[in-house]
Scaffold this active site. Structure first.
Site, PDB file in Angstrom:
ATOM      1  CG  LEU A 242      -3.303  36.158   3.661  1.00 49.45           C
ATOM      2  CD1 LEU A 242      -3.177  35.765   2.187  1.00 49.45           C
ATOM      3  CD2 LEU A 242      -2.868  34.997   4.544  1.00 49.45           C
ATOM      4  CG  HIS A 243      -5.098  42.135   0.775  1.00 47.29           C
ATOM      5  ND1 HIS A 243      -4.563  43.302   1.259  1.00 47.29           N
ATOM      6  CD2 HIS A 243      -4.363  41.812  -0.339  1.00 47.29           C
ATOM      7  CE1 HIS A 243      -3.569  43.700   0.478  1.00 47.29           C
ATOM      8  NE2 HIS A 243      -3.420  42.803  -0.486  1.00 47.29           N
TER       9      HIS A 243
END
Length: 313
Positions: A242-243
């Site tokens: 989950l950048h």
């Protein structure tokens, strides 16, 4: 009570961008002055629409959204529908936005907002290619010392790349813009793949979000269900990285992250390594330190923050 920190989110939604926007809008410590859209994960016509969809999902239709660059500075646009789906926000069935897109060009908004505020008052939060930010710095160099800092998601070093063996997507899409930003002298905090690949949307974490049962949390879980499928297959992990929410989480709880200040340059000449972020982690050169590069994250603390905040919307 401390005044809310003023931020401009520059974004190309993207499911993970959506999660970052929701986290920011759920956090009273932050004042989202505006959201600027850029072409990236999908073309601009979709990214600006997606930004408005997310604002309406969060119940915040008063947030101003601006459309920016339709393409990188010097290269053809590369998009990522294979990851994000045809719309960029595949997963939930979000309605067409009713809130209006602002008429002002995003780059002009960035410049005018920074020039109208005191030095160190506005933080820029780029979640996609850095085209809008670079254009603003080129158009009005006087904004550079006025920016409090740029906290961005992009790059990779020990982790390599995710779109080529050496390049992370955001930097690869517009490496020349990234080069402008990294040479600007503005304080930069960089969230590369080295840290975001440790923030995995495990089944337990997505189920915890879904179990809250609110419209926002259900939509967020659907976004993650769709988004993680690509990286689960690619990396063989329980969940995908989950950048982009790492950028917002850093503003809220910087203690969740660890890194070091070093020099970062971007490859713009070689097609083989185009967009590679060359990070002088071990400080073996005399190039000036220009970025705080994060490498580690308290992933449990990160997801606790994310889920607790999204439950407020």
């Amino acid at each position: 009570m401390t005044a809310a920190r003023k931020i401009i989110i520059d974004t190309d939604p993207g499911q993970d961008d959506a999660m970052a926007i929701l986290l920011a809008l759920a956090s009273p410590e932050l004042e989202v002055v505006g959201i600027t859209a850029v072409a990236g994960n999908v073309p601009l016509a979709l990214t600006e629409k997606n930004a408005r969809k997310i604002c309406e999902l969060a119940g915040r239709p008063e947030i101003k959204v601006f459309a920016g660059a339709t393409r990188p500075l010097m290269r053809d646009l590369v998009t990522a529908e294979n990851v994000h789906g045809r719309t960029g926000l595949d997963g939930p069935d979000l309605p067409e936005p009713q809130m209006k897109l602002q008429e002002q060009y995003a780059v002009d908004f960035i410049v005018e907002t920074l020039m109208a505020h005191d030095d160190d008052e506005i933080t820029l939060c780029p979640l996609g290619p850095l085209t809008n930010i670079a254009l603003a710095l080129i158009r009005e160099p006087r904004i550079a010392p006025r920016i409090r800092e740029i906290v961005l998601m992009g790059g990779g070093f020990f982790e390599g790349g995710n779109v080529t063996p050496t390049a992370e997507f955001n930097i690869y899409v517009d490496p020349h813009a990234a080069d402008v930003v990294l040479r600007s002298g503005v304080p930069i905090v960089m969230m590369p793949l080295d840290v975001t690949h440790k923030a995995l949307t495990t089944r337990k974490r997505v189920d915890a979000l879904r179990a809250l049962g609110t419209p926002v949390c259900l939509a967020a879980a659907q976004l993650l269900d769709f988004f993680e499928r690509f990286d689960e297959e690619k990396y063989g992990t329980d969940g995908g990285p989950l950048h982009d929410p790492c950028v917002i989480a850093y503003l809220l709880q910087p203690g969740l992250f660890r890194g070091r200040t070093c020099n970062v340059t971007v490859e713009t000449g070689s097609e083989l390594t185009m967009g590679m972020t060359v990070v002088d982690w071990w400080r073996v050169t005399e190039r000036p330190q220009n970025a705080l590069v994060m490498r580690d994250i308290d992933d449990d603390g990160f997801f606790e923050l994310l889920i607790e905040r999204l439950a407020r919307l």
